[in-house]
Structures are given as C-alpha cells and as structure tokens.
Design a protein around this motif. Structure first.
Motif, PDB file in Angstrom:
ATOM      1  N   ALA A   1       0.844  -1.183   0.000  1.00  0.00           N
ATOM      2  CA  ALA A   1       0.000   0.000   0.000  1.00  0.00           C
ATOM      3  C   ALA A   1       0.885   1.241   0.000  1.00  0.00           C
ATOM      4  CB  ALA A   1      -0.922   0.002   1.216  1.00  0.00           C
ATOM      5  N   PRO A   2       0.364   2.388  -0.464  1.00  0.00           N
ATOM      6  CA  PRO A   2       1.162   3.614  -0.474  1.00  0.00           C
ATOM      7  C   PRO A   2       1.717   3.949   0.899  1.00  0.00           C
ATOM      8  CG  PRO A   2      -0.826   3.922  -1.756  1.00  0.00           C
ATOM      9  CD  PRO A   2      -0.963   2.595  -1.065  1.00  0.00           C
ATOM     10  N   GLY A   3       3.016   4.220   0.963  1.00  0.00           N
ATOM     11  CA  GLY A   3       3.662   4.565   2.211  1.00  0.00           C
ATOM     12  C   GLY A   3       3.946   3.397   3.121  1.00  0.00           C
ATOM     13  N   LYS A   4       3.641   2.192   2.690  1.00  0.00           N
ATOM     14  CA  LYS A   4       3.841   1.001   3.509  1.00  0.00           C
ATOM     15  C   LYS A   4       4.889   0.084   2.880  1.00  0.00           C
ATOM     16  CE  LYS A   4       0.338   2.038   6.247  1.00  0.00           C
ATOM     17  NZ  LYS A   4       0.510   2.353   7.692  1.00  0.00           N
ATOM     18  N   GLU A   5       5.459  -0.783   3.701  1.00  0.00           N
ATOM     19  CA  GLU A   5       6.371  -1.791   3.200  1.00  0.00           C
ATOM     20  C   GLU A   5       5.590  -2.920   2.545  1.00  0.00           C
ATOM     21  OE1 GLU A   5       9.564   0.298   3.988  1.00  0.00           O
ATOM     22  OE2 GLU A   5       9.760  -1.742   3.231  1.00  0.00           O
ATOM     23  N   ARG A   6       6.242  -3.600   1.618  1.00  0.00           N
ATOM     24  CA  ARG A   6       5.628  -4.776   1.020  1.00  0.00           C
ATOM     25  C   ARG A   6       5.419  -5.838   2.095  1.00  0.00           C
ATOM     26  NH1 ARG A   6       9.099  -5.628  -2.888  1.00  0.00           N
ATOM     27  NH2 ARG A   6       7.834  -4.584  -4.474  1.00  0.00           N
ATOM     28  N   GLU A   7       4.275  -6.487   2.076  1.00  0.00           N
ATOM     29  CA  GLU A   7       3.968  -7.480   3.082  1.00  0.00           C
ATOM     30  C   GLU A   7       3.482  -8.783   2.451  1.00  0.00           C
ATOM     31  OE1 GLU A   7       1.052  -5.693   5.609  1.00  0.00           O
ATOM     32  OE2 GLU A   7      -0.595  -5.971   4.190  1.00  0.00           O
ATOM     33  N   PHE A   8       3.722  -9.848   3.168  1.00  0.00           N
ATOM     34  CA  PHE A   8       3.329 -11.177   2.734  1.00  0.00           C
ATOM     35  C   PHE A   8       1.821 -11.337   2.798  1.00  0.00           C
ATOM     36  CE2 PHE A   8       2.214 -15.469   4.314  1.00  0.00           C
ATOM     37  CZ  PHE A   8       2.526 -16.200   3.190  1.00  0.00           C
ATOM     38  N   VAL A   9       1.261 -12.021   1.814  1.00  0.00           N
ATOM     39  CA  VAL A   9      -0.165 -12.321   1.785  1.00  0.00           C
ATOM     40  C   VAL A   9      -0.406 -13.827   1.848  1.00  0.00           C
ATOM     41  CG1 VAL A   9      -2.312 -12.159   0.483  1.00  0.00           C
ATOM     42  CG2 VAL A   9      -0.722 -10.221   0.526  1.00  0.00           C
ATOM     43  N   ALA A  10       0.151 -14.568   0.896  1.00  0.00           N
ATOM     44  CA  ALA A  10      -0.077 -16.005   0.821  1.00  0.00           C
ATOM     45  C   ALA A  10       1.021 -16.651  -0.001  1.00  0.00           C
ATOM     46  CB  ALA A  10      -1.450 -16.316   0.201  1.00  0.00           C
ATOM     47  N   ALA A  11       1.260 -17.940   0.225  1.00  0.00           N
ATOM     48  CA  ALA A  11       2.258 -18.677  -0.528  1.00  0.00           C
ATOM     49  C   ALA A  11       1.805 -20.106  -0.723  1.00  0.00           C
ATOM     50  CB  ALA A  11       3.616 -18.642   0.180  1.00  0.00           C
ATOM     51  N   ILE A  12       2.369 -20.745  -1.739  1.00  0.00           N
ATOM     52  CA  ILE A  12       2.027 -22.124  -2.060  1.00  0.00           C
ATOM     53  C   ILE A  12       3.280 -22.819  -2.572  1.00  0.00           C
ATOM     54  CG2 ILE A  12       1.290 -21.544  -4.415  1.00  0.00           C
ATOM     55  CD1 ILE A  12      -0.975 -23.646  -4.022  1.00  0.00           C
ATOM     56  N   ASN A  13       3.478 -24.061  -2.155  1.00  0.00           N
ATOM     57  CA  ASN A  13       4.673 -24.779  -2.572  1.00  0.00           C
ATOM     58  C   ASN A  13       4.530 -25.280  -4.008  1.00  0.00           C
ATOM     59  OD1 ASN A  13       2.938 -26.995  -2.189  1.00  0.00           O
ATOM     60  ND2 ASN A  13       4.598 -28.294  -1.414  1.00  0.00           N
ATOM     61  N   TRP A  14       5.580 -25.911  -4.508  1.00  0.00           N
ATOM     62  CA  TRP A  14       5.622 -26.271  -5.925  1.00  0.00           C
ATOM     63  C   TRP A  14       4.524 -27.242  -6.340  1.00  0.00           C
ATOM     64  CZ3 TRP A  14       6.222 -31.301  -7.491  1.00  0.00           C
ATOM     65  CH2 TRP A  14       6.685 -32.213  -6.527  1.00  0.00           C
ATOM     66  N   SER A  15       4.123 -28.122  -5.436  1.00  0.00           N
ATOM     67  CA  SER A  15       3.114 -29.123  -5.770  1.00  0.00           C
ATOM     68  C   SER A  15       1.693 -28.645  -5.494  1.00  0.00           C
ATOM     69  CB  SER A  15       3.371 -30.408  -4.989  1.00  0.00           C
ATOM     70  OG  SER A  15       3.104 -30.234  -3.607  1.00  0.00           O
ATOM     71  N   GLY A  16       1.554 -27.564  -4.735  1.00  0.00           N
ATOM     72  CA  GLY A  16       0.248 -27.094  -4.325  1.00  0.00           C
ATOM     73  C   GLY A  16      -0.277 -27.754  -3.072  1.00  0.00           C
ATOM     74  N   GLY A  17       0.507 -28.652  -2.489  1.00  0.00           N
ATOM     75  CA  GLY A  17       0.056 -29.394  -1.328  1.00  0.00           C
ATOM     76  C   GLY A  17       0.136 -28.648  -0.014  1.00  0.00           C
ATOM     77  N   SER A  18       0.897 -27.557   0.016  1.00  0.00           N
ATOM     78  CA  SER A  18       1.050 -26.772   1.236  1.00  0.00           C
ATOM     79  C   SER A  18       0.788 -25.310   0.937  1.00  0.00           C
ATOM     80  CB  SER A  18       2.460 -26.932   1.817  1.00  0.00           C
ATOM     81  OG  SER A  18       2.715 -28.281   2.169  1.00  0.00           O
ATOM     82  N   THR A  19      -0.039 -24.676   1.753  1.00  0.00           N
ATOM     83  CA  THR A  19      -0.343 -23.256   1.605  1.00  0.00           C
ATOM     84  C   THR A  19      -0.109 -22.528   2.917  1.00  0.00           C
ATOM     85  OG1 THR A  19      -2.684 -23.637   2.082  1.00  0.00           O
ATOM     86  CG2 THR A  19      -2.010 -23.630  -0.232  1.00  0.00           C
TER      87      THR A  19
END
Length: 123
Positions: A40-58
């Motif tokens: 967001a403007p004036g804010k640091e980049r922040e983590f939202v979501a991630a997924i591993n290569w197989s899609g088995g872990s989020t």
C-alpha cells in the motif's frame, strides 16, 4: 528470465470478491514456490499467501486467513488468489513472486516478481 504477469485487480466494494491471476512463462513453473505480496502507499511490502511447488502446502498471513485462498494450476502455468470478504485495508498493489524456495516475509531479494495489479476496496 522468468516472466510473471498479474491480472484481475480492480475496484470493488467492501465485502466483495476478486480473483487475481498470475501467468508465468518458462518450462519449469512447476518447480517454483509461488507467493502473493502486497504494498500500500507509504507502507512496506507485506506477505499475503504462498504455495509450494506441488500445491500441497499453503500459507497465509493472519490478516487474510479465512478470506483469501491461494491455488495453482501447473498445467496452465498460473497461480491464483481468490479474495473474498474484501476490506478497505486490503487496498494495495498485489504482486506475484516465484522462487526456488518458499517465502513468508515481505522483504525478498531473490526470485522473480511480476509488475503488480491494483486492488482498491471502497467502503
């Protein structure tokens, strides 16, 4: 170089939904962990979501858990972020990221980034 292109952003009212897509080039998409980050403007980049290569872990940031869902379709070289129950504080530029390792923090110096897509949530 890996190319990542985000799409699906836009203007939505609070409580609404959007689905972001990240289309990746290259022959080795399925070997990468993928993530969504926002800034967001004036804010640091922040983590939202991630997924591993197989899609088995989020993995999800606490402020989106239960509202957002990350998924991937390796056959289509695409990762998605389904965003439900959107809040004004979700307003930000959303970025797609690919790397050999999975990240759950906003400060990242490795891997590849897309150009971002704007999400604006009105009250």
């Amino acid at each position: 170089q890996v190319q990542l292109v985000e799409s699906g952003g836009g203007l939505v009212q609070a409580g609404g939904s959007l689905r972001l897509s990240c289309a990746a080039s290259g022959r080795t998409f399925s070997s990468y962990a993928m993530g969504w980050f926002r800034q967001a403007p004036g804010k640091e980049r922040e983590f939202v979501a991630a997924i591993n290569w197989s899609g088995g872990s989020t993995y999800y940031a606490y402020y989106v858990k239960g509202r957002f869902t990350i998924s991937r379709d390796n056959a289509k070289n695409t990762v998605y972020l389904q965003m439900n129950s959107l809040k004004p504080e979700d307003t930000a530029v959303y970025y797609c990221h690919a790397d050999e390792v999975l990240h759950t923090r906003g400060v990242i110096t490795t891997g590849y980034w897309g150009q971002g897509t704007q999400v604006t949530v009105s009250s």
